[in-house]
Design a protein around this motif. Sequence first.
Motif, PDB file in Angstrom:
ATOM      1  N   GLY A   1       0.837  -1.190   0.000  1.00 27.19           N
ATOM      2  CA  GLY A   1       0.000   0.000   0.000  1.00 27.19           C
ATOM      3  C   GLY A   1       0.872   1.239   0.000  1.00 27.19           C
ATOM      4  O   GLY A   1       2.093   1.160  -0.164  1.00 27.19           O
TER       5      GLY A   1
ATOM      6  N   SER B   1     -10.389   5.092   6.843  1.00 23.14           N
ATOM      7  CA  SER B   1     -10.234   4.083   5.797  1.00 23.14           C
ATOM      8  C   SER B   1      -9.175   3.043   6.171  1.00 23.14           C
ATOM      9  O   SER B   1      -9.385   1.833   6.006  1.00 23.14           O
ATOM     10  N   GLU B   2      -8.040   3.518   6.692  1.00 22.53           N
ATOM     11  CA  GLU B   2      -6.984   2.583   7.077  1.00 22.53           C
ATOM     12  C   GLU B   2      -7.362   1.808   8.342  1.00 22.53           C
ATOM     13  O   GLU B   2      -6.975   0.637   8.485  1.00 22.53           O
TER      14      GLU B   2
ATOM     15  N   LYS C   1     -10.334   0.743   9.015  1.00 23.32           N
ATOM     16  CA  LYS C   1     -11.194  -0.339   8.526  1.00 23.32           C
ATOM     17  C   LYS C   1     -10.365  -1.461   7.922  1.00 23.32           C
ATOM     18  O   LYS C   1     -10.644  -2.652   8.146  1.00 23.32           O
ATOM     19  N   LYS C   2      -9.329  -1.097   7.157  1.00 21.71           N
ATOM     20  CA  LYS C   2      -8.465  -2.128   6.553  1.00 21.71           C
ATOM     21  C   LYS C   2      -7.668  -2.880   7.612  1.00 21.71           C
ATOM     22  O   LYS C   2      -7.480  -4.093   7.525  1.00 21.71           O
TER      23      LYS C   2
ATOM     24  N   THR D   1      -9.170  -6.020   9.091  1.00 22.47           N
ATOM     25  CA  THR D   1      -9.438  -7.187   8.248  1.00 22.47           C
ATOM     26  C   THR D   1      -8.250  -8.144   8.267  1.00 22.47           C
ATOM     27  O   THR D   1      -7.104  -7.727   8.113  1.00 22.47           O
TER      28      THR D   1
ATOM     29  N   PHE E   1      -5.838  -7.784   5.119  1.00 23.89           N
ATOM     30  CA  PHE E   1      -4.841  -6.710   5.136  1.00 23.89           C
ATOM     31  C   PHE E   1      -3.756  -6.993   6.159  1.00 23.89           C
ATOM     32  O   PHE E   1      -2.579  -6.679   5.943  1.00 23.89           O
TER      33      PHE E   1
END
Length: 455
Positions: free
Chosen positions: A324, A358-359, A361-362, A365, A368
């Motif tokens: 990323g 956003s990060e 949320k990733k 997971t 990620f």
Amino acid sequence: MRRLARLLFPVLFLMTAVAGAEPVSVQHLRVWRAPDHTRLVFDVSGPLEHRLFTLQNPDRLVVDIDNARLAEPLKDVDTDGPLVGAVRVGQPETGPLRIVLELKAEARPRSFMLKPAGPYGHRLVIDLFDVKAVEQEAAESKPETKPPTTPDRVAPKPVVRDRVVAIDAGHGGEDPGASGRRYRTHEKDVTLAIARELAKLVAQEPGMRPLLIRDGDYYVGLLQRFEKARRQRADVFVSIHADAVPGRSANGSSVYALSEKGASSAMARRLADKENASDLIGGVSLNDKDDMLAHVLLDLSHNKTMQDSLSLGDNILAELQHVGPVHLHHVAQAGFAVLKSPDIPSVLVETAFISNPSEEKKLRTPAFQRQLAAGIFRGIKRHLARTPSAPQISAQAERGTEPSREHVVRKGETLAAIARQYNIHVDALRFLNDLGRGDPPAGVRLRIPAKQGDG
């Protein structure tokens, strides 16, 4: 008479103030289990005075807290661990609040107060160390005594050992680290998940072995983290974190190595202060300044460990670019206490910004988390492939290609002078030659590492 009254008035006033002081409220009890100890944390309404003493047959720990009252019954106390069996509370009409911990084994207690920090208020912390486990660990960590070498003794051939990768999941237990704004994700949970994924990859690689500094939700002091890595003779040390800043737009990964002289950027300085301050949240002060810490502050600008740390960081950062965005395109340097090992290449990886929705949320997971772990692993693998291990260095010595020099100590020559002569820190020279304190006697042959690029 008036003079006597004037003398007694301050005493009477103090006694009245003490007698009328509001009792401290003991509100909650949390239990954190680590491999080497169990931590009990009492949330309290303010500073307090307390005393500990142990009883035997059966084993118990008694905690007396002056001028205190229990706000409500202690609920959901974890008694499934190896030490704490039950908790009983006694509240007499007068006298201290008494808390009795029934123990499953003999334990050595340590207690201290913590001031408000992060999401917590005042806390009374009690660490219980299993006496038998501590003694067993001390016995296992003792170095083996080697028989003295004689001229007719044949030196054994070097045994190739696995490269040990120390994986440090940042924060833990009482120290949650940073928290996400949208989902309230705790940094300590994300770092542990990534660390476990990285450990799986390392374990699957032939010739490599993982060492998880923590493998659960408990706190490990900053100094204890790299000390554990040193006891296991780790080849590299990687501390995993997830950053947070006031804004929401910052994103990407960053990699940091240690700089004794301070940070290389304003953000690096801010991060260093934040990570070092977390030790106060976890309960271990950095102000003790013991001999270990004092001697770890090396002149890393001329130390091979520092160069290897930067190389390790470069390789990890290059691989994270495939996962990323990166926040900093170079390895930054800051005064992270957790990186201050004199002999292990060490880096701190800020995997992403947990303050970026956003990060965050990733980061929650598993996919990620696995991608980040894979990128870090590829960087470690690239670094180790270019760095000879101790057995490889020994094998090179047998072939006459050892990348080091030898110095024969002259009469009256000090170790500090030898270190200055070869531009190496004196503690690194001690470690490399397995020396104790003091100067070596004349005639001793010291191994001196070659400069970068020699050999």
